[in-house]
Design a protein around this motif. Structure first.
Motif, PDB file in Angstrom:
ATOM      1  N   GLU A  53     -42.942  24.127   1.189  1.00 56.12           N
ATOM      2  CA  GLU A  53     -41.872  24.897   0.570  1.00 56.12           C
ATOM      3  C   GLU A  53     -40.948  25.461   1.637  1.00 56.12           C
ATOM      4  OE1 GLU A  53     -42.637  27.487  -2.804  1.00 56.12           O
ATOM      5  OE2 GLU A  53     -44.728  26.848  -2.767  1.00 56.12           O
ATOM      6  N   THR A  54     -39.654  25.487   1.345  1.00 57.50           N
ATOM      7  CA  THR A  54     -38.678  26.135   2.214  1.00 57.50           C
ATOM      8  C   THR A  54     -37.974  27.210   1.412  1.00 57.50           C
ATOM      9  OG1 THR A  54     -36.948  24.544   1.658  1.00 57.50           O
ATOM     10  CG2 THR A  54     -38.313  24.034   3.557  1.00 57.50           C
ATOM     11  N   ASP A  55     -37.554  28.247   2.083  1.00 57.07           N
ATOM     12  CA  ASP A  55     -36.953  29.379   1.396  1.00 57.07           C
ATOM     13  C   ASP A  55     -35.572  29.075   0.820  1.00 57.07           C
ATOM     14  OD1 ASP A  55     -39.133  30.919   1.971  1.00 57.07           O
ATOM     15  OD2 ASP A  55     -38.315  31.676   3.863  1.00 57.07           O
ATOM     16  N   GLU A  56     -34.763  28.271   1.541  1.00 58.68           N
ATOM     17  CA  GLU A  56     -33.370  28.094   1.156  1.00 58.68           C
ATOM     18  C   GLU A  56     -33.111  26.816   0.370  1.00 58.68           C
ATOM     19  OE1 GLU A  56     -31.005  28.303   4.636  1.00 58.68           O
ATOM     20  OE2 GLU A  56     -31.572  30.363   5.119  1.00 58.68           O
ATOM     21  N   ASP A  57     -33.738  25.734   0.758  1.00 60.24           N
ATOM     22  CA  ASP A  57     -33.354  24.437   0.203  1.00 60.24           C
ATOM     23  C   ASP A  57     -34.263  23.921  -0.899  1.00 60.24           C
ATOM     24  OD1 ASP A  57     -31.228  24.331   1.992  1.00 60.24           O
ATOM     25  OD2 ASP A  57     -32.511  23.527   3.568  1.00 60.24           O
ATOM     26  N   GLY A  58     -35.344  24.585  -1.199  1.00 60.00           N
ATOM     27  CA  GLY A  58     -36.222  24.129  -2.262  1.00 60.00           C
ATOM     28  C   GLY A  58     -37.559  23.666  -1.733  1.00 60.00           C
ATOM     29  N   THR A  59     -38.185  22.756  -2.453  1.00 61.21           N
ATOM     30  CA  THR A  59     -39.523  22.274  -2.157  1.00 61.21           C
ATOM     31  C   THR A  59     -39.485  20.769  -1.929  1.00 61.21           C
ATOM     32  OG1 THR A  59     -40.410  23.998  -3.597  1.00 61.21           O
ATOM     33  CG2 THR A  59     -41.901  22.215  -2.980  1.00 61.21           C
ATOM     34  N   PHE A  60     -40.078  20.311  -0.840  1.00 66.71           N
ATOM     35  CA  PHE A  60     -39.966  18.906  -0.479  1.00 66.71           C
ATOM     36  C   PHE A  60     -41.314  18.336  -0.080  1.00 66.71           C
ATOM     37  CE2 PHE A  60     -35.920  20.892   0.265  1.00 66.71           C
ATOM     38  CZ  PHE A  60     -34.996  19.967  -0.219  1.00 66.71           C
ATOM     39  N   LEU A  61     -41.409  16.999  -0.214  1.00 66.76           N
ATOM     40  CA  LEU A  61     -42.585  16.302   0.266  1.00 66.76           C
ATOM     41  C   LEU A  61     -42.542  16.192   1.785  1.00 66.76           C
ATOM     42  CD1 LEU A  61     -42.769  13.402  -2.334  1.00 66.76           C
ATOM     43  CD2 LEU A  61     -44.455  15.205  -2.036  1.00 66.76           C
ATOM     44  N   ILE A  62     -43.695  16.293   2.401  1.00 63.12           N
ATOM     45  CA  ILE A  62     -43.807  16.088   3.847  1.00 63.12           C
ATOM     46  C   ILE A  62     -43.915  14.581   4.094  1.00 63.12           C
ATOM     47  CG2 ILE A  62     -45.173  16.559   5.912  1.00 63.12           C
ATOM     48  CD1 ILE A  62     -46.274  19.023   4.459  1.00 63.12           C
ATOM     49  N   ARG A  63     -42.961  14.032   4.815  1.00 63.66           N
ATOM     50  CA  ARG A  63     -42.938  12.585   5.019  1.00 63.66           C
ATOM     51  C   ARG A  63     -43.909  12.148   6.121  1.00 63.66           C
ATOM     52  NH1 ARG A  63     -39.653   9.384   2.769  1.00 63.66           N
ATOM     53  NH2 ARG A  63     -38.076  10.149   1.331  1.00 63.66           N
ATOM     54  N   GLU A  64     -44.346  10.917   6.013  1.00 65.74           N
ATOM     55  CA  GLU A  64     -45.205  10.306   7.014  1.00 65.74           C
ATOM     56  C   GLU A  64     -44.532   9.010   7.476  1.00 65.74           C
ATOM     57  OE1 GLU A  64     -48.815   9.707   4.937  1.00 65.74           O
ATOM     58  OE2 GLU A  64     -49.333  11.834   4.833  1.00 65.74           O
ATOM     59  N   ASP A  65     -43.996   9.013   8.700  1.00 66.81           N
ATOM     60  CA  ASP A  65     -43.282   7.848   9.223  1.00 66.81           C
ATOM     61  C   ASP A  65     -42.133   7.439   8.311  1.00 66.81           C
ATOM     62  OD1 ASP A  65     -45.047   7.699  11.390  1.00 66.81           O
ATOM     63  OD2 ASP A  65     -46.464   6.495  10.220  1.00 66.81           O
ATOM     64  N   GLY A  66     -41.450   8.427   7.744  1.00 68.15           N
ATOM     65  CA  GLY A  66     -40.307   8.150   6.884  1.00 68.15           C
ATOM     66  C   GLY A  66     -40.660   7.784   5.460  1.00 68.15           C
ATOM     67  N   LYS A  67     -41.941   7.709   5.144  1.00 66.60           N
ATOM     68  CA  LYS A  67     -42.353   7.295   3.804  1.00 66.60           C
ATOM     69  C   LYS A  67     -42.845   8.488   2.993  1.00 66.60           C
ATOM     70  CE  LYS A  67     -43.954   2.780   5.493  1.00 66.60           C
ATOM     71  NZ  LYS A  67     -45.116   1.859   5.599  1.00 66.60           N
ATOM     72  N   CYS A  68     -42.701   8.384   1.687  1.00 72.42           N
ATOM     73  CA  CYS A  68     -43.283   9.392   0.807  1.00 72.42           C
ATOM     74  C   CYS A  68     -44.804   9.308   0.904  1.00 72.42           C
ATOM     75  CB  CYS A  68     -42.836   9.140  -0.638  1.00 72.42           C
ATOM     76  SG  CYS A  68     -43.649  10.239  -1.823  1.00 72.42           S
ATOM     77  N   PRO A  69     -45.476  10.434   1.115  1.00 74.60           N
ATOM     78  CA  PRO A  69     -46.941  10.408   1.276  1.00 74.60           C
ATOM     79  C   PRO A  69     -47.684  10.083  -0.014  1.00 74.60           C
ATOM     80  CG  PRO A  69     -46.154  12.665   1.209  1.00 74.60           C
ATOM     81  CD  PRO A  69     -44.933  11.800   1.266  1.00 74.60           C
ATOM     82  N   LEU A  70     -46.963  10.057  -1.148  1.00 71.83           N
ATOM     83  CA  LEU A  70     -47.621   9.807  -2.427  1.00 71.83           C
ATOM     84  C   LEU A  70     -47.561   8.339  -2.835  1.00 71.83           C
ATOM     85  CD1 LEU A  70     -46.426  12.965  -4.402  1.00 71.83           C
ATOM     86  CD2 LEU A  70     -48.439  12.662  -2.960  1.00 71.83           C
ATOM     87  N   LEU A  71     -47.019   7.485  -1.964  1.00 78.74           N
ATOM     88  CA  LEU A  71     -46.979   6.054  -2.255  1.00 78.74           C
ATOM     89  C   LEU A  71     -48.361   5.439  -2.076  1.00 78.74           C
ATOM     90  CD1 LEU A  71     -43.723   4.692  -0.579  1.00 78.74           C
ATOM     91  CD2 LEU A  71     -44.176   4.962  -3.013  1.00 78.74           C
ATOM     92  N   THR A  72     -48.674   4.494  -2.955  1.00 83.11           N
ATOM     93  CA  THR A  72     -49.915   3.729  -2.795  1.00 83.11           C
ATOM     94  C   THR A  72     -49.684   2.641  -1.742  1.00 83.11           C
ATOM     95  OG1 THR A  72     -49.303   2.117  -4.501  1.00 83.11           O
ATOM     96  CG2 THR A  72     -50.493   4.099  -5.220  1.00 83.11           C
ATOM     97  N   ALA A  73     -50.731   1.933  -1.374  1.00 88.78           N
ATOM     98  CA  ALA A  73     -50.629   0.889  -0.352  1.00 88.78           C
ATOM     99  C   ALA A  73     -49.666  -0.220  -0.756  1.00 88.78           C
ATOM    100  CB  ALA A  73     -52.009   0.306  -0.074  1.00 88.78           C
ATOM    101  N   ASP A  74     -49.521  -0.465  -2.072  1.00 88.69           N
ATOM    102  CA  ASP A  74     -48.615  -1.525  -2.518  1.00 88.69           C
ATOM    103  C   ASP A  74     -47.252  -0.983  -2.946  1.00 88.69           C
ATOM    104  OD1 ASP A  74     -49.542  -0.279  -4.757  1.00 88.69           O
ATOM    105  OD2 ASP A  74     -50.128  -2.099  -5.825  1.00 88.69           O
ATOM    106  N   GLY A  75     -46.937   0.268  -2.534  1.00 88.36           N
ATOM    107  CA  GLY A  75     -45.581   0.786  -2.711  1.00 88.36           C
ATOM    108  C   GLY A  75     -45.272   1.388  -4.053  1.00 88.36           C
ATOM    109  N   LEU A  76     -46.264   1.802  -4.803  1.00 88.60           N
ATOM    110  CA  LEU A  76     -46.043   2.442  -6.095  1.00 88.60           C
ATOM    111  C   LEU A  76     -46.303   3.943  -5.982  1.00 88.60           C
ATOM    112  CD1 LEU A  76     -47.761  -0.172  -8.443  1.00 88.60           C
ATOM    113  CD2 LEU A  76     -45.311   0.136  -8.032  1.00 88.60           C
ATOM    114  N   CYS A  77     -45.762   4.702  -6.924  1.00 87.78           N
ATOM    115  CA  CYS A  77     -45.926   6.155  -6.923  1.00 87.78           C
ATOM    116  C   CYS A  77     -47.273   6.530  -7.529  1.00 87.78           C
ATOM    117  CB  CYS A  77     -44.787   6.798  -7.715  1.00 87.78           C
ATOM    118  SG  CYS A  77     -44.977   8.587  -7.905  1.00 87.78           S
ATOM    119  N   SER A  78     -48.116   7.172  -6.730  1.00 89.07           N
ATOM    120  CA  SER A  78     -49.449   7.521  -7.218  1.00 89.07           C
ATOM    121  C   SER A  78     -49.379   8.561  -8.334  1.00 89.07           C
ATOM    122  CB  SER A  78     -50.319   8.038  -6.065  1.00 89.07           C
ATOM    123  OG  SER A  78     -49.734   9.184  -5.459  1.00 89.07           O
TER     124      SER A  78
END
Length: 358
Positions: A53-78
């Motif tokens: 969470e950030t105070d000014e800009d909202g709430t964001f996912l923490i990226r891992e190597d530019g990727k969404c951390p919630l992606l599955t191995a085959d590129g789908l949203c978990s």
């Protein structure tokens, strides 16, 4: 509520894991809206560990190597696989769709940062089709001037009709777009809606137009200035600037465009489609900003940069369009900088852009 949209909005479906440029892997920030955050909290989902969470800009996912951390191995949203699309964030569910609301009137389309949207834009060389239908949504509450809205909607629709008039060369249509855009802006600056409607009624009266098309600027100089300007923009990926360097650094771009047109007249519909897309997407924002010309300039500049990149054959056409949209349209910083500099830089002036229409 009345919905007006490009047909490709209705045809669009995310290709998910089959997308070569998955938007969950681009390095963009992914905002988690409060309903999604609350739902994950209520079910005790461990995905919360990937959220900051950030105070000014909202709430964001923490990226891992530019990727969404919630992606599955085959590129789908978990999250979507686990809970359904209704429990993912609005931005994840809606992207690359865009909307504009004015009371009981809504417009919608799909952005060209997406390769599937670009494919739909290019798949048919016929003029782009728009659809209108009633939808079950409450009127939007954001304030706007209804008189200005009606006038600008009429102006935008007249310009769209002009842009799809294939009895005229595409260069002529783009020049007319700049010319009439300036006339509409002058009327809006004077708060004279009667004059704006008069300008719409005389859209095809060109008796005093051609004197305003003359320019002493050299398109090569203007193109070089734009190339230099773009080198200072903030880009996530070097691909677009590499395309521009390949295209502009060697000069002779006017001859390159003319040669490409001669060899590939069947590609000119792409320029029309792009002009229609940019005008449809941005023009009506002037209802609240009162800045018609910055939307017109964005349309002409974008179309001509993409046109020159296509003519130089620096990359596949689909990649050129997608990269430009991703780095310019989908960067608030770059788009904001352009809007500010449209009135400061010679190469963004009326005459400068007019000379660029080769």
């Amino acid at each position: 509520m009345k919905l007006v949209c490009m047909k490709l909005f209705s045809d669009f479906e995310c290709t998910g894991k089959y997308c070569r440029h998955n938007c969950c892997k681009t390095g963009w920030d992914i905002e988690i809206d409060k309903p999604t955050l609350d739902y994950l909290d209520s079910v005790g989902d461990c995905s919360l560990r990937s959220i900051t969470e950030t105070d000014e800009d909202g709430t964001f996912l923490i990226r891992e190597d530019g990727k969404c951390p919630l992606l599955t191995a085959d590129g789908l949203c978990s999250l979507q696989l686990k809970y359904g699309a209704e429990h993912i964030s609005d931005i994840c569910r809606e992207h690359p769709r865009f909307y504009e609301w004015f009371g009981g009137y809504k417009e919608a389309g799909v952005g060209l940062c997406c390769e599937e949207a670009v494919r739909l834009l290019l798949e048919d060389n016929s003029p782009l089709v728009f659809e209108s239908r009633e939808i079950d949504e409450e009127d939007d509450y954001l304030r706007y001037d209804e008189e200005v809205f009606s006038a600008l909607l009429a102006a935008r629709n007249a310009l769209l009709a002009m842009l799809t008039d294939r009895t005229l060369p595409i260069q002529e249509r783009l020049r007319r777009l700049l010319f009439h855009g300036q006339r509409f802006q002058d009327a809006l600056d004077d708060e004279d809606m009667h004059q704006l409607y008069t300008e719409i009624d005389h859209l095809n009266d060109l008796s005093d137009m051609h004197d305003d098309l003359a320019t002493e600027y050299d398109p090569e100089v203007i193109a070089a200035g734009i190339y230099e300007y773009c080198s200072d923009l903030d880009m996530l990926d070097p691909a677009l600037f590499n395309m521009m360097r390949f295209t502009f650094s060697k000069g002779g771009i006017a001859d390159t465009v003319r040669a490409f047109d001669k060899l590939h007249p069947d590609k000119l519909y792409i320029i029309e489609h792009l002009a229609v897309y940019f005008l449809f997407r941005y023009f009506m924002k002037a209802v609240r900003s009162f800045e018609i010309m910055e939307k017109i300039k964005l349309t002409v500049l974008s179309v001509m940069i993409i046109r020159m990149l296509i003519a130089a054959e620096c990359a596949p056409i689909e990649d050129i369009i997608r990269e430009y949209s991703a780095e310019i349209e989908y960067s608030a910083e770059n788009l904001g900088k352009l809007y500010e500099d449209f009135y400061a830089e010679t190469f963004f002036s009326y005459d400068g852009l007019m000379s660029l229409i080769i």
